[in-house]
Design a protein around this motif. Structure first.
Motif, PDB file in Angstrom:
ATOM      1  N   GLU A 105     103.648 116.044  35.330  1.00  0.00           N
ATOM      2  CA  GLU A 105     102.973 115.572  36.541  1.00  0.00           C
ATOM      3  C   GLU A 105     102.986 116.651  37.621  1.00  0.00           C
ATOM      4  O   GLU A 105     101.991 116.845  38.321  1.00  0.00           O
ATOM      5  N   GLY A 106     104.096 117.331  37.772  1.00  0.00           N
ATOM      6  CA  GLY A 106     104.196 118.388  38.781  1.00  0.00           C
ATOM      7  C   GLY A 106     103.240 119.531  38.513  1.00  0.00           C
ATOM      8  O   GLY A 106     102.586 120.039  39.428  1.00  0.00           O
ATOM      9  N   VAL A 107     103.134 119.921  37.262  1.00  0.00           N
ATOM     10  CA  VAL A 107     102.206 120.996  36.894  1.00  0.00           C
ATOM     11  C   VAL A 107     100.769 120.571  37.190  1.00  0.00           C
ATOM     12  O   VAL A 107      99.973 121.337  37.739  1.00  0.00           O
ATOM     13  N   LEU A 108     100.425 119.333  36.844  1.00  0.00           N
ATOM     14  CA  LEU A 108      99.077 118.834  37.110  1.00  0.00           C
ATOM     15  C   LEU A 108      98.784 118.778  38.608  1.00  0.00           C
ATOM     16  O   LEU A 108      97.674 119.101  39.039  1.00  0.00           O
ATOM     17  N   GLU A 109      99.749 118.386  39.407  1.00  0.00           N
ATOM     18  CA  GLU A 109      99.542 118.328  40.853  1.00  0.00           C
ATOM     19  C   GLU A 109      99.325 119.719  41.446  1.00  0.00           C
ATOM     20  O   GLU A 109      98.493 119.893  42.327  1.00  0.00           O
ATOM     21  N   ILE A 110     100.046 120.709  40.961  1.00  0.00           N
ATOM     22  CA  ILE A 110      99.852 122.078  41.444  1.00  0.00           C
ATOM     23  C   ILE A 110      98.477 122.598  41.018  1.00  0.00           C
ATOM     24  O   ILE A 110      97.779 123.244  41.798  1.00  0.00           O
ATOM     25  N   MET A 111      98.072 122.276  39.795  1.00  0.00           N
ATOM     26  CA  MET A 111      96.742 122.694  39.341  1.00  0.00           C
ATOM     27  C   MET A 111      95.645 122.039  40.179  1.00  0.00           C
ATOM     28  O   MET A 111      94.669 122.698  40.569  1.00  0.00           O
ATOM     29  N   LEU A 112      95.784 120.752  40.475  1.00  0.00           N
ATOM     30  CA  LEU A 112      94.782 120.062  41.283  1.00  0.00           C
ATOM     31  C   LEU A 112      94.778 120.579  42.723  1.00  0.00           C
ATOM     32  O   LEU A 112      93.727 120.668  43.349  1.00  0.00           O
TER      33      LEU A 112
END
Length: 90
Positions: A62-69
């Motif tokens: 989830e953290g990786v996805l939030e940084i990507m978004l």
């Protein structure tokens, strides 16, 4: 200052604020520092049952996805990023 420049200024301010917010939350989840919240406690039992990962791994993804978004939010794919965020939040 005219109305168009006020609108552009507020648009940029909101965009940068939201991107910084996503970066902070994402890095807190990746590093599992738990400055903001104990993210692993927020992973529901149904999600843990359905995904073959433990709670820590789910939070890291989830953290990786939030940084990507958050990064996408600062590029020309701003609308796509906001659409994905709206779908995942709902």
């Amino acid at each position: 200052m005219n109305m168009a420049s006020n609108k552009e200024l507020s648009n940029r301010l909101l965009t940068y604020t939201f991107a910084i917010f996503l970066f902070i939350i994402g890095f807190d989840k990746i590093l599992q520092a738990d400055f903001i919240s104990d993210w692993q406690l927020l992973v529901g039992p149904v999600v843990q049952f359905l995904l073959p990962l433990n709670a820590g791994s789910i939070v890291t993804v989830e953290g990786v996805l939030e940084i990507m978004l958050g990064t996408l939010l600062l590029t020309r794919w701003k609308v796509l990023s906001l659409g994905i965020l709206a779908i995942t939040i709902a």
